[in-house]
Scaffold this motif. Structure first.
Motif, mmCIF file in Angstrom:
data_model
loop_
_atom_site.group_PDB
_atom_site.id
_atom_site.type_symbol
_atom_site.label_atom_id
_atom_site.label_comp_id
_atom_site.label_asym_id
_atom_site.label_seq_id
_atom_site.Cartn_x
_atom_site.Cartn_y
_atom_site.Cartn_z
ATOM 1 N N ALA A 1 0.825 -1.162 -0.038
ATOM 2 C CA ALA A 1 -0.057 0.005 -0.074
ATOM 3 C C ALA A 1 0.852 1.191 -0.140
ATOM 4 O O ALA A 1 1.981 1.361 0.870
ATOM 5 C CB ALA A 1 -1.012 0.006 1.263
ATOM 6 N N THR A 2 0.559 2.294 -0.671
ATOM 7 C CA THR A 2 1.223 3.410 -0.885
ATOM 8 C C THR A 2 0.285 4.576 -0.845
ATOM 9 O O THR A 2 -0.954 4.440 -1.200
ATOM 10 C CB THR A 2 1.935 3.587 -2.181
ATOM 11 N N ALA B 1 -4.402 9.034 1.082
ATOM 12 C CA ALA B 1 -5.676 8.641 1.014
ATOM 13 C C ALA B 1 -6.641 8.847 2.150
ATOM 14 O O ALA B 1 -7.892 9.051 1.869
ATOM 15 C CB ALA B 1 -5.386 7.080 0.905
ATOM 16 N N VAL B 2 -5.970 8.883 3.271
ATOM 17 C CA VAL B 2 -6.738 9.049 4.435
ATOM 18 C C VAL B 2 -7.427 10.517 4.610
ATOM 19 O O VAL B 2 -8.458 11.118 4.876
ATOM 20 C CB VAL B 2 -5.908 8.785 5.645
ATOM 21 N N VAL B 3 -6.346 11.698 4.089
ATOM 22 C CA VAL B 3 -6.923 13.024 4.012
ATOM 23 C C VAL B 3 -8.067 13.115 3.079
ATOM 24 O O VAL B 3 -9.001 13.707 3.328
ATOM 25 C CB VAL B 3 -5.536 13.791 3.575
ATOM 26 N N TYR C 1 -8.657 5.157 -2.542
ATOM 27 C CA TYR C 1 -7.583 5.723 -3.002
ATOM 28 C C TYR C 1 -6.134 5.357 -2.704
ATOM 29 O O TYR C 1 -5.250 5.645 -3.610
ATOM 30 C CB TYR C 1 -7.724 7.034 -1.969
ATOM 31 N N THR C 2 -5.921 4.425 -1.900
ATOM 32 C CA THR C 2 -4.659 3.913 -1.554
ATOM 33 C C THR C 2 -4.298 2.967 -2.781
ATOM 34 O O THR C 2 -2.944 2.904 -3.160
ATOM 35 C CB THR C 2 -4.679 3.165 -0.260
ATOM 36 N N PHE C 3 -5.276 2.258 -3.405
ATOM 37 C CA PHE C 3 -4.683 1.194 -4.571
ATOM 38 C C PHE C 3 -5.073 1.827 -5.885
ATOM 39 O O PHE C 3 -5.128 1.182 -6.645
ATOM 40 C CB PHE C 3 -5.232 0.000 -4.239
#
Length: 371
Positions: free
Chosen positions: A45-46, A51-53, A174-176
């Motif tokens: 995961a990058t 992604a959280v924001v 969003y992460t992936f």
């Protein structure tokens, strides 16, 4: 005589503290949220921080919009937090496991990787996710039925569950997101369709609220099932629309807008219904001194309620203004209590046990903001 606790009286409980069941629900949901995030954000995961924001960014505006619907008869904060937590934790974790199992064990072997993903999104996911989100609403119907006084309450609780689910789901998307597509993914999920989950689960909420107000002796299964099927159908339509290109998305959007407009009409009619209850039932308490004709006039409009609080705050301070807010909510609760009694949902002994503390609170509050 112990001091009067307005929060406890308005909640209809001996104390304003959250119930054991609510605390357990929040705790279990928190654990499930941690486990779900750990599974989602596996090795590779990058951009997790970004992604959280992005997932959280629309949340304040969406929450403000939902809570704005709740001004006439605000729901208990602990119940709202529990609903949000259930969506973000329990519903996300179990849905992730079941959707993955459906893809790996059923759709993948049957249809192949690409079609299997589409079948999971269009068939399995809507059923699994809406059932899981709706489960906490059924829990409210079972354990805290008195909190469900109409479709507005069902829409609010359903939307809170769905927002919790959507935020965590979006973190994974969003992460992936494929390289170079994060902005597009955010535009589609965070800007173009942030109301998908709330619109769907709000339909379940309306069904659950309708079941809560069913007269004694009538089955509550039909309205709950009807709301849930509507939520599944809308969710499935949206997920399946991607296979038909822009035309499919356009149709899905039109249906979504139609549902949104219908919910707005339901909210407007429900507000008029509550105002009608206030005008019908509160005048009978004029002889007690806790209600006057000007009070009924003030209570019959959100704008006049707000004006009254602003006037009291500017002339007498925050304490009396808070007392006026308590008075307004207690009066609304009293009017809806009369309706529940008329439907045969509240026995006379329970009606009196709930009515008298509300009248006492109104008396104390009125003294505080008028002296």
């Amino acid at each position: 005589m112990p001091p009067l606790d307005p929060r406890a009286v308005l909640a209809g409980r001996p104390t304003a503290r959250p119930s054991v069941g609510t605390i357990i629900t929040i705790a279990v949901s928190s654990v499930c949220l941690v486990v779900a995030l750990r599974i989602m954000l596996h090795d590779g995961a990058t951009g997790v921080g970004a992604a959280v924001v992005l997932a959280v960014a629309p949340l304040p505006l969406l929450l403000a919009g939902i809570l704005a619907l709740d001004r006439l008869e605000p729901e208990p904060p602990d119940a709202l937090v529990a609903a949000f937590g259930w969506g973000a934790g329990v519903a996300v974790l179990i849905a992730m496991l079941l959707n993955t199992a459906g893809l790996d064990l059923v759709w993948g072997p049957m249809l192949g990787a690409e079609l299997g993903m589409y079948a999971t999104a269009a068939i399995t996911a809507p059923v699994v996710e809406e059932v899981l989100k709706g489960a906490v609403l059924v829990g409210l119907l079972w354990f805290r039925r008195n909190e469900l006084n109409g479709p507005t309450d069902g829409i609010i609780y359903g939307s809170m569950v769905a927002l919790g689910f959507a935020v965590v789901e979006n973190i994974s998307y969003y992460t992936f997101a494929p390289p170079g597509t994060l902005a597009l993914t955010f535009t589609v999920r965070g800007i173009a369709s942030p109301l998908l989950h709330p619109l769907c689960t709000a339909l379940t909420g309306i069904g659950v609220a309708a079941a809560a107000l069913r007269p004694a002796g009538r089955s509550r299964v039909a309205p709950v099932l009807g709301g849930l099927l509507g939520a599944i159908a809308l969710h499935s339509l949206w997920n399946a629309s991607s296979a038909f290109g822009l035309f499919g998305l356009g149709v899905a959007y039109l249906v979504g807008v139609g549902v949104l407009v219908a919910l707005g009409i339901v909210l407007h009619r429900d507000r008029k219904r509550i105002v009608g209850l206030i005008r019908t039932h509160l005048p009978q308490y004029q002889e007690t001194g806790v209600v006057t004709p000007p009070d009924v006039w003030m209570l019959s409009s959100l704008h006049r309620r707000q004006q009254a609080r602003a006037h009291v705050r500017s002339t007498r301070g925050r304490g009396p203004a808070r007392a006026l807010a308590d008075y307004q909510q207690a009066a609304t609760e009293l009017a809806m209590l009369h309706r529940r009694r008329a439907l045969g949902l509240v026995p006379d002994t329970e009606f009196v046990a709930r009515r008298d503390p509300l009248l006492l609170l109104m008396h104390h509050a009125r003294h505080a903001f008028t002296r």
